[in-house]
Design a protein around this motif. Structure first.
Motif, PDB file in Angstrom:
ATOM      1  N   LYS A  75      79.113  41.791  17.826  1.00  0.00           N
ATOM      2  CA  LYS A  75      80.255  41.558  18.787  1.00  0.00           C
ATOM      3  C   LYS A  75      81.196  40.111  18.535  1.00  0.00           C
ATOM      4  N   TYR A  76      80.192  39.144  18.167  1.00  0.00           N
ATOM      5  CA  TYR A  76      80.562  37.778  17.837  1.00  0.00           C
ATOM      6  C   TYR A  76      80.331  37.542  16.263  1.00  0.00           C
ATOM      7  N   SER A  77      80.253  38.505  15.388  1.00  0.00           N
ATOM      8  CA  SER A  77      79.952  38.184  13.958  1.00  0.00           C
ATOM      9  C   SER A  77      81.338  37.799  13.341  1.00  0.00           C
ATOM     10  N   PHE A  78      81.279  37.164  12.179  1.00  0.00           N
ATOM     11  CA  PHE A  78      82.514  36.613  11.675  1.00  0.00           C
ATOM     12  C   PHE A  78      83.475  37.661  11.276  1.00  0.00           C
ATOM     13  N   ASP A  79      83.132  38.925  10.855  1.00  0.00           N
ATOM     14  CA  ASP A  79      84.123  39.875  10.626  1.00  0.00           C
ATOM     15  C   ASP A  79      84.878  40.280  12.064  1.00  0.00           C
ATOM     16  N   ASN A  80      84.151  40.387  13.204  1.00  0.00           N
ATOM     17  CA  ASN A  80      84.921  40.665  14.429  1.00  0.00           C
ATOM     18  C   ASN A  80      85.834  39.551  15.015  1.00  0.00           C
ATOM     19  N   ILE A  81      85.191  38.526  14.559  1.00  0.00           N
ATOM     20  CA  ILE A  81      86.330  37.192  14.940  1.00  0.00           C
ATOM     21  C   ILE A  81      87.546  37.190  14.130  1.00  0.00           C
ATOM     22  N   ASN A  82      87.226  37.561  12.631  1.00  0.00           N
ATOM     23  CA  ASN A  82      88.657  37.660  12.037  1.00  0.00           C
ATOM     24  C   ASN A  82      89.261  38.644  12.383  1.00  0.00           C
ATOM     25  N   SER A  83      88.938  39.690  12.666  1.00  0.00           N
ATOM     26  CA  SER A  83      89.605  40.856  12.954  1.00  0.00           C
ATOM     27  C   SER A  83      90.428  40.447  14.430  1.00  0.00           C
ATOM     28  N   SER A  85      72.559  31.060   3.391  1.00  0.00           N
ATOM     29  CA  SER A  85      72.610  31.740   4.631  1.00  0.00           C
ATOM     30  C   SER A  85      73.909  31.253   5.418  1.00  0.00           C
ATOM     31  N   PRO A  86      74.887  31.518   5.220  1.00  0.00           N
ATOM     32  CA  PRO A  86      75.997  30.793   5.975  1.00  0.00           C
ATOM     33  C   PRO A  86      76.241  31.055   7.453  1.00  0.00           C
ATOM     34  N   GLU A  87      75.419  32.133   7.925  1.00  0.00           N
ATOM     35  CA  GLU A  87      75.406  32.329   9.404  1.00  0.00           C
ATOM     36  C   GLU A  87      74.635  31.450  10.090  1.00  0.00           C
ATOM     37  N   PHE A  88      73.383  31.020   9.337  1.00  0.00           N
ATOM     38  CA  PHE A  88      72.389  30.198   9.948  1.00  0.00           C
ATOM     39  C   PHE A  88      73.245  28.857  10.098  1.00  0.00           C
ATOM     40  N   ALA A  89      73.698  28.606   8.815  1.00  0.00           N
ATOM     41  CA  ALA A  89      74.212  27.075   8.592  1.00  0.00           C
ATOM     42  C   ALA A  89      75.292  26.887   9.532  1.00  0.00           C
ATOM     43  N   SER A  90      76.396  27.904   9.845  1.00  0.00           N
ATOM     44  CA  SER A  90      77.416  27.731  10.758  1.00  0.00           C
ATOM     45  C   SER A  90      77.006  27.716  12.083  1.00  0.00           C
ATOM     46  N   SER A  91      75.999  28.719  12.640  1.00  0.00           N
ATOM     47  CA  SER A  91      75.646  28.376  13.844  1.00  0.00           C
ATOM     48  C   SER A  91      74.868  27.053  14.336  1.00  0.00           C
ATOM     49  N   ILE A 123      70.398  29.635  21.159  1.00  0.00           N
ATOM     50  CA  ILE A 123      71.644  30.531  22.010  1.00  0.00           C
ATOM     51  C   ILE A 123      72.803  30.838  20.975  1.00  0.00           C
ATOM     52  N   ASN A 124      73.053  29.913  19.978  1.00  0.00           N
ATOM     53  CA  ASN A 124      74.204  30.155  19.109  1.00  0.00           C
ATOM     54  C   ASN A 124      73.828  31.193  18.095  1.00  0.00           C
ATOM     55  N   PHE A 125      72.669  30.986  17.336  1.00  0.00           N
ATOM     56  CA  PHE A 125      72.016  32.004  16.608  1.00  0.00           C
ATOM     57  C   PHE A 125      72.027  33.509  17.068  1.00  0.00           C
ATOM     58  N   ILE A 126      71.696  33.652  18.270  1.00  0.00           N
ATOM     59  CA  ILE A 126      71.548  34.866  19.106  1.00  0.00           C
ATOM     60  C   ILE A 126      72.936  35.284  19.098  1.00  0.00           C
ATOM     61  N   LYS A 127      73.688  34.608  19.442  1.00  0.00           N
ATOM     62  CA  LYS A 127      75.159  34.896  19.702  1.00  0.00           C
ATOM     63  C   LYS A 127      75.986  35.506  18.532  1.00  0.00           C
ATOM     64  N   TYR A 128      75.898  34.483  17.481  1.00  0.00           N
ATOM     65  CA  TYR A 128      76.528  34.780  16.217  1.00  0.00           C
ATOM     66  C   TYR A 128      76.124  35.564  15.121  1.00  0.00           C
ATOM     67  N   VAL A 129      74.687  35.487  15.174  1.00  0.00           N
ATOM     68  CA  VAL A 129      74.035  36.143  14.287  1.00  0.00           C
ATOM     69  C   VAL A 129      73.527  37.442  14.430  1.00  0.00           C
ATOM     70  N   GLN A 130      72.937  37.673  15.716  1.00  0.00           N
ATOM     71  CA  GLN A 130      72.335  38.954  16.353  1.00  0.00           C
ATOM     72  C   GLN A 130      73.361  39.850  16.880  1.00  0.00           C
ATOM     73  N   LYS A 131      74.268  39.369  17.699  1.00  0.00           N
ATOM     74  CA  LYS A 131      75.247  40.030  18.263  1.00  0.00           C
ATOM     75  C   LYS A 131      76.425  40.229  17.503  1.00  0.00           C
TER      76      LYS A 131
END
Length: 129
Positions: free
Chosen positions: A88-96, A29-35, A78-86
């Motif tokens: 808008k702040y997903s890894f793909d959107n940040i990369n774009s 789970s890179p999303e959880f580990a990253s957040s 807070i970071n889990f909600i921001k980066y995993v649940q939303k």
């Protein structure tokens, strides 16, 4: 107003960089580990401020085990909600968003991440001892 957007963007970039590192490992789970890792860096900043305030006042009541757990838990949620649940702040959107930047801007962003990460670690370790 513009500075706060840049500082939030720094955390977005840091999240994306940490995500890339965890994605290249066998992390399930890179999303959880990253957040969680990003939360640790942010918590170290808060703890550094708490330690400085304690040293200035001469009293030791802010940097306790309970406060460490509470601060880290709040930042993790807070970071889990921001980066995993939303989305808008997903890894793909940040990369774009990064794809629209020039190589010089990307270099500056990477340099900012390195300076932030190293200075956070050095300051926190220095204040602990």
């Amino acid at each position: 107003m513009r500075k706060s957007k840049k500082s939030l963007f720094l955390f977005d970039l840091l999240y994306a960089s940490i995500f890339r590192i965890y994605s290249n490992t066998s992390e399930q789970s890179p999303e959880f580990a990253s957040s969680s890792t990003l939360s640790a860096f942010q918590a170290m900043n808060i703890f550094s401020i708490m330690i400085i305030l304690e040293k200035m006042s001469g009293q030791f009541y802010l940097f306790t085990k309970t406060n460490v757990v509470i601060v880290y838990a709040i930042l993790s949620v807070i970071n889990f909600i921001k980066y995993v649940q939303k989305d808008k702040y997903s890894f793909d959107n940040i990369n774009s968003r990064l794809n629209h930047k020039t190589p010089l801007q990307i270099y500056k962003y990477k340099l900012m991440q390195i300076v932030y990460s190293v200075s956070t670690l050095i300051l926190f370790i220095y204040l602990l001892y």
